[in-house]
Design an enzyme around this catalytic site. Structure first.
Site, mmCIF file in Angstrom:
data_model
loop_
_atom_site.group_PDB
_atom_site.id
_atom_site.type_symbol
_atom_site.label_atom_id
_atom_site.label_comp_id
_atom_site.label_asym_id
_atom_site.label_seq_id
_atom_site.Cartn_x
_atom_site.Cartn_y
_atom_site.Cartn_z
ATOM 1 N N VAL A 113 88.719 8.275 49.474
ATOM 2 C CA VAL A 113 87.686 8.969 50.250
ATOM 3 C C VAL A 113 87.763 10.474 49.986
ATOM 4 O O VAL A 113 86.963 11.033 49.236
ATOM 5 C CB VAL A 113 87.820 8.673 51.764
ATOM 6 C CG1 VAL A 113 86.721 9.397 52.542
ATOM 7 C CG2 VAL A 113 87.762 7.176 52.034
ATOM 8 N N CYS A 114 88.735 11.119 50.599
ATOM 9 C CA CYS A 114 88.777 12.583 50.612
ATOM 10 C C CYS A 114 89.233 13.204 49.301
ATOM 11 O O CYS A 114 89.044 14.407 49.105
ATOM 12 C CB CYS A 114 89.667 13.059 51.760
ATOM 13 S SG CYS A 114 89.032 12.543 53.378
#
Length: 210
Positions: A113-114
């Protein structure tokens, strides 16, 4: 003469993304303590070599940056975001532009995700992007591995903590940093660090004489 394909202390900037407690507690792709140690080693490397580095968080009022990383840069206030993709926060992009570097090195939690999203976005904007796999981690091994595969397919370059540290040091004759990098290996280098301590013990070397 250094190859353009190699990272040097002055040709790149670093982004450490969301090394925070919730992400760490749900980490399942790596041993959490190892990710902390590796991220701390990267942070200390940036300090040793004066590499531009910025720290980012998400919803910092609920969970701060890991103390082991924040303590390396006590003066730095991480960019606190609401966006999952840090590249969609103009403060992050503006900071990168201000460094003047076209090569970026990133690590983050979670990988899928990040880390993955800003890597893909920075590539799309024309940056040469590296990511440090063992200072990052995902909610599962599969999630981490699939994110790594996707980033590589998009053109990002994977590396690991000690490969990165060795690449920026490059030559032990660089005495202005060699001592601090050796200490870094001793503190965070696992088995190799223990081997260094044993060698120094055999040679009868004391702290401050290495």
């Amino acid at each position: 003469m250094a190859s353009n394909n190699l990272l040097t202390p002055d040709n790149h900037a670093l982004l450490l993304i969301d090394h925070q407690y919730l992400q760490l507690l749900t980490l399942r792709s790596h041993e959490a303590s190892q990710v902390i140690s590796n991220a701390q080693a990267i942070s200390k490397t940036a300090k040793i070599f004066n590499i531009p580095i910025h720290l980012t968080t998400a919803f910092a009022e609920r969970q701060e940056l890991l103390k082991e990383i924040q303590d390396v840069f006590p003066e730095q206030v991480p960019i606190d975001r609401t966006t999952l993709n840090s590249w969609e926060d103009s403060r992050v992009v503006d900071w990168v532009k201000q460094t003047g570097k076209n090569k970026l090195v990133m690590a983050g939690l979670w990988t899928e995700v990040c880390l993955q999203m800003p890597v893909l976005s920075a590539l799309a904007d024309g940056y040469e992007v590296y990511f440090i796999t063992d200072a990052s981690g995902g909610a599962s091994r599969e999630a981490h591995d699939m994110a790594v595969a996707r980033m590589i397919q998009a053109g990002a370059i994977p590396t690991t903590t000690w490969s990165y540290v060795s690449e920026v040091q490059r030559d032990w004759a660089r005495e202005e940093t060699a001592g601090e990098v050796t200490k870094l290996f001793e503190e965070h280098g696992g088995g190799f660090g223990q081997g260094l301590r044993w060698e120094w013990q055999l040679l009868g070397l004391k702290e401050g004489t290495r």
